[in-house]
Design a protein around this motif. Structure first.
Motif, PDB file in Angstrom:
ATOM      1  N   ALA A 137     -64.066 -10.832  46.492  1.00 48.19           N
ATOM      2  CA  ALA A 137     -64.529 -10.289  45.219  1.00 48.19           C
ATOM      3  C   ALA A 137     -64.365 -11.239  44.055  1.00 48.19           C
ATOM      4  O   ALA A 137     -65.005 -11.094  43.043  1.00 48.19           O
ATOM      5  CB  ALA A 137     -63.786  -8.987  44.919  1.00 48.19           C
ATOM      6  N   GLY A 138     -63.523 -12.223  44.197  1.00 48.16           N
ATOM      7  CA  GLY A 138     -63.199 -13.054  43.047  1.00 48.16           C
ATOM      8  C   GLY A 138     -62.068 -12.411  42.263  1.00 48.16           C
ATOM      9  O   GLY A 138     -61.660 -11.291  42.514  1.00 48.16           O
ATOM     10  N   GLY A 139     -61.557 -13.146  41.306  1.00 54.60           N
ATOM     11  CA  GLY A 139     -60.467 -12.640  40.494  1.00 54.60           C
ATOM     12  C   GLY A 139     -59.136 -13.190  40.952  1.00 54.60           C
ATOM     13  O   GLY A 139     -58.968 -13.577  42.099  1.00 54.60           O
ATOM     14  N   PRO A 140     -58.186 -13.244  40.046  1.00 52.47           N
ATOM     15  CA  PRO A 140     -56.889 -13.837  40.363  1.00 52.47           C
ATOM     16  C   PRO A 140     -56.054 -12.950  41.257  1.00 52.47           C
ATOM     17  O   PRO A 140     -56.261 -11.733  41.312  1.00 52.47           O
ATOM     18  CB  PRO A 140     -56.248 -13.979  38.979  1.00 52.47           C
ATOM     19  N   PRO A 141     -55.088 -13.522  41.973  1.00 50.23           N
ATOM     20  CA  PRO A 141     -54.131 -12.699  42.709  1.00 50.23           C
ATOM     21  C   PRO A 141     -53.400 -11.785  41.742  1.00 50.23           C
ATOM     22  O   PRO A 141     -53.223 -12.105  40.566  1.00 50.23           O
ATOM     23  CB  PRO A 141     -53.173 -13.738  43.324  1.00 50.23           C
ATOM     24  N   VAL A 142     -52.966 -10.612  42.233  1.00 49.53           N
ATOM     25  CA  VAL A 142     -52.283  -9.654  41.381  1.00 49.53           C
ATOM     26  C   VAL A 142     -51.059 -10.295  40.740  1.00 49.53           C
ATOM     27  O   VAL A 142     -50.239 -10.916  41.413  1.00 49.53           O
ATOM     28  CB  VAL A 142     -51.873  -8.411  42.193  1.00 49.53           C
ATOM     29  N   GLY A 143     -50.967 -10.174  39.440  1.00 49.09           N
ATOM     30  CA  GLY A 143     -49.814 -10.702  38.721  1.00 49.09           C
ATOM     31  C   GLY A 143     -49.897 -12.166  38.370  1.00 49.09           C
ATOM     32  O   GLY A 143     -48.989 -12.689  37.708  1.00 49.09           O
ATOM     33  N   PHE A 144     -50.976 -12.848  38.761  1.00 53.27           N
ATOM     34  CA  PHE A 144     -51.072 -14.283  38.480  1.00 53.27           C
ATOM     35  C   PHE A 144     -51.354 -14.529  37.008  1.00 53.27           C
ATOM     36  O   PHE A 144     -52.263 -13.939  36.427  1.00 53.27           O
ATOM     37  CB  PHE A 144     -52.176 -14.933  39.312  1.00 53.27           C
ATOM     38  N   LYS A 145     -50.574 -15.412  36.403  1.00 53.23           N
ATOM     39  CA  LYS A 145     -50.812 -15.843  35.033  1.00 53.23           C
ATOM     40  C   LYS A 145     -50.674 -17.360  34.976  1.00 53.23           C
ATOM     41  O   LYS A 145     -49.638 -17.897  35.348  1.00 53.23           O
ATOM     42  CB  LYS A 145     -49.813 -15.184  34.079  1.00 53.23           C
ATOM     43  N   PRO A 146     -51.706 -18.044  34.534  1.00 53.11           N
ATOM     44  CA  PRO A 146     -51.611 -19.506  34.459  1.00 53.11           C
ATOM     45  C   PRO A 146     -50.638 -19.929  33.377  1.00 53.11           C
ATOM     46  O   PRO A 146     -50.456 -19.222  32.381  1.00 53.11           O
ATOM     47  CB  PRO A 146     -53.044 -19.931  34.110  1.00 53.11           C
ATOM     48  N   PRO A 147     -49.993 -21.083  33.542  1.00 49.07           N
ATOM     49  CA  PRO A 147     -49.151 -21.605  32.457  1.00 49.07           C
ATOM     50  C   PRO A 147     -50.004 -21.910  31.240  1.00 49.07           C
ATOM     51  O   PRO A 147     -51.111 -22.415  31.363  1.00 49.07           O
ATOM     52  CB  PRO A 147     -48.537 -22.869  33.065  1.00 49.07           C
ATOM     53  N   MET A 148     -49.484 -21.595  30.073  1.00 50.82           N
ATOM     54  CA  MET A 148     -50.281 -21.705  28.859  1.00 50.82           C
ATOM     55  C   MET A 148     -49.869 -22.896  28.013  1.00 50.82           C
ATOM     56  O   MET A 148     -48.729 -23.368  28.077  1.00 50.82           O
ATOM     57  CB  MET A 148     -50.148 -20.417  28.035  1.00 50.82           C
ATOM     58  N   ALA A 149     -50.800 -23.381  27.232  1.00 53.49           N
ATOM     59  CA  ALA A 149     -50.552 -24.519  26.339  1.00 53.49           C
ATOM     60  C   ALA A 149     -49.752 -24.076  25.115  1.00 53.49           C
ATOM     61  O   ALA A 149     -49.768 -22.904  24.713  1.00 53.49           O
ATOM     62  CB  ALA A 149     -51.878 -25.123  25.890  1.00 53.49           C
ATOM     63  N   ASP A 150     -49.089 -25.031  24.514  1.00 55.26           N
ATOM     64  CA  ASP A 150     -48.415 -24.806  23.232  1.00 55.26           C
ATOM     65  C   ASP A 150     -49.395 -25.176  22.128  1.00 55.26           C
ATOM     66  O   ASP A 150     -49.669 -26.352  21.897  1.00 55.26           O
ATOM     67  CB  ASP A 150     -47.153 -25.659  23.145  1.00 55.26           C
ATOM     68  N   ILE A 151     -49.932 -24.173  21.457  1.00 52.83           N
ATOM     69  CA  ILE A 151     -50.883 -24.436  20.373  1.00 52.83           C
ATOM     70  C   ILE A 151     -50.250 -24.179  19.007  1.00 52.83           C
ATOM     71  O   ILE A 151     -50.934 -24.265  17.987  1.00 52.83           O
ATOM     72  CB  ILE A 151     -52.158 -23.582  20.523  1.00 52.83           C
ATOM     73  N   SER A 152     -48.958 -23.899  18.992  1.00 52.14           N
ATOM     74  CA  SER A 152     -48.298 -23.521  17.741  1.00 52.14           C
ATOM     75  C   SER A 152     -48.305 -24.649  16.716  1.00 52.14           C
ATOM     76  O   SER A 152     -48.261 -24.394  15.504  1.00 52.14           O
ATOM     77  CB  SER A 152     -46.861 -23.077  18.023  1.00 52.14           C
ATOM     78  N   TRP A 153     -48.349 -25.890  17.181  1.00 48.22           N
ATOM     79  CA  TRP A 153     -48.271 -27.035  16.262  1.00 48.22           C
ATOM     80  C   TRP A 153     -49.604 -27.349  15.592  1.00 48.22           C
ATOM     81  O   TRP A 153     -49.643 -28.100  14.615  1.00 48.22           O
ATOM     82  CB  TRP A 153     -47.775 -28.274  17.014  1.00 48.22           C
ATOM     83  N   VAL A 154     -50.691 -26.772  16.102  1.00 55.76           N
ATOM     84  CA  VAL A 154     -52.007 -27.042  15.516  1.00 55.76           C
ATOM     85  C   VAL A 154     -52.179 -26.177  14.272  1.00 55.76           C
ATOM     86  O   VAL A 154     -52.236 -24.947  14.361  1.00 55.76           O
ATOM     87  CB  VAL A 154     -53.135 -26.771  16.531  1.00 55.76           C
ATOM     88  N   LYS A 155     -52.258 -26.806  13.124  1.00 53.96           N
ATOM     89  CA  LYS A 155     -52.261 -26.076  11.853  1.00 53.96           C
ATOM     90  C   LYS A 155     -53.594 -25.402  11.564  1.00 53.96           C
ATOM     91  O   LYS A 155     -53.643 -24.332  10.937  1.00 53.96           O
ATOM     92  CB  LYS A 155     -51.902 -27.027  10.710  1.00 53.96           C
ATOM     93  N   ARG A 156     -54.684 -26.038  11.978  1.00 48.65           N
ATOM     94  CA  ARG A 156     -56.007 -25.490  11.654  1.00 48.65           C
ATOM     95  C   ARG A 156     -56.716 -25.117  12.947  1.00 48.65           C
ATOM     96  O   ARG A 156     -57.084 -25.984  13.744  1.00 48.65           O
ATOM     97  CB  ARG A 156     -56.813 -26.510  10.851  1.00 48.65           C
ATOM     98  N   LYS A 157     -56.931 -23.851  13.141  1.00 50.27           N
ATOM     99  CA  LYS A 157     -57.560 -23.403  14.381  1.00 50.27           C
ATOM    100  C   LYS A 157     -58.250 -22.055  14.176  1.00 50.27           C
ATOM    101  O   LYS A 157     -57.869 -21.268  13.301  1.00 50.27           O
ATOM    102  CB  LYS A 157     -56.544 -23.300  15.512  1.00 50.27           C
TER     103      LYS A 157
END
Length: 326
Positions: free
Chosen positions: A34-54
């Motif tokens: 069917a497609g779709g991630p395994p149950v409970g899967f969450k990819p590691p996320m980037a740190d975007i907190s330092w980007v001032k303008r977004k």
């Protein structure tokens, strides 16, 4: 059974597989995968907190809440800025526009360009050609609304790895409006052409992946499985689908004189997408439109989603190519 996460991929002693029954798609009849991630899967996320303008989670279409994009601006200058859009991988069935691949590409903000990231409908929600249509619509949105976000609509690039590499290559072909499956008879206010594209280890000819894997003795030969990422994306087991339908998802089908300059990168030790997938793309581009339209970087020891792609050396190589056209 041992599970191992590599980048966006959950490896189960083989390539990315999606279980469960599939809804009927354009090329299938409700086969497994069917497609779709395994149950409970969450990819590691980037740190975007330092980007001032977004600008985050900007809707570029209204069919799905997943049709959104992010835009990050350099700290200095008012623009309009050229922009490079990242398209995440994940076998067309998982991943996130804000995953940790962005940690690498946000470094390019220091070069004075804007960086963006496109989210698209994954295979658990919609089969091919939905993901390509979404990426094309995201570019049209920027062509029309870019100045509102301090972007230069005349200078847009795309980069992606794995499934995102396929999608970036698709954008790079600069296929005219109405000439891609799903766009027949529609009218668009803007084109979706890009100035440059980077394809990193993207799958190209889905039906040939297992033969190439058996030939190289390194890659997993399980892409023909009904639950494979590619089968899930296309709506049925690859070898049961019409070859003409599979060809619609192959960037080689669309090579033309309007295509953007393209950088292709692939590791020779890639276990998920055989190295020859990129070879056949590069050879086809050179044959059809000339040697100067594509550059090919081989990483002799790199696996899929290898850390070598995110090194300063490789990022500089990518930047040197991209800046010629942005």
């Amino acid at each position: 059974m041992e599970k191992k996460v590599i980048g966006d991929y959950r490896e189960l002693k083989g390539s990315l597989q999606f279980g469960g029954p599939a809804p009927e798609g354009p090329g299938g009849k409700g086969d497994p995968g069917a497609g779709g991630p395994p149950v409970g899967f969450k990819p590691p996320m980037a740190d975007i907190s330092w980007v001032k303008r977004k600008y985050l989670d900007i809707p570029y279409a209204s069919e799905s809440p997943n049709q959104t994009l992010d835009i990050y601006l350099p700290e200095e200058g008012e623009g309009p800025f050229p922009v490079l859009f990242h398209i995440h991988g994940g076998g067309f069935g998982l991943g996130d526009k804000r995953d940790d691949h962005m940690d690498t590409y946000l470094k390019l903000l220091k070069k004075g360009i804007a960086v963006g990231s496109i989210e698209y409908r994954l295979s658990g929600e919609a089969k091919f050609p939905a993901a390509v249509l979404d990426c094309r619509e995201a570019i049209r949105f920027i062509k029309e609304h870019g100045p509102e976000y301090q972007l230069d609509p005349a200078h847009i690039g795309a980069i992606g790895g794995s499934a995102g590499g396929n999608l970036s290559a698709m954008l790079g072909m600069n296929i005219p409006n109405g000439e891609f499956p799903g766009e027949e008879g529609k009218i668009f206010a803007r084109d979706c052409y890009v100035n440059v594209a980077v394809d990193q280890f993207g799958p190209i000819d889905f039906a040939a992946m297992d033969d190439m894997a058996r030939e190289n003795g390194i890659s997993f030969a399980d892409h023909d499985q009904p639950s494979s990422a590619e089968s899930s994306y296309m709506g049925g087991p690859l070898q049961s689908l019409d070859p003409s339908y599979l060809a619609q998802a192959n960037p080689i089908t669309y090579i033309n004189d309007k295509m953007a300059p393209m950088l292709v990168q692939h590791g020779c030790a890639d276990r998920l997408v055989p190295y020859r997938q990129s070879v056949i793309l590069v050879e086809a581009i050179r044959e059809k439109v000339g040697e100067d339209r594509v550059e090919f970087t081989t990483l002799p020891t790199a696996d899929h989603e290898d850390k070598q792609y995110g090194t300063e050396e490789n990022l500089n190589l990518v930047w040197d190519f991209v800046k010629r056209y942005l």
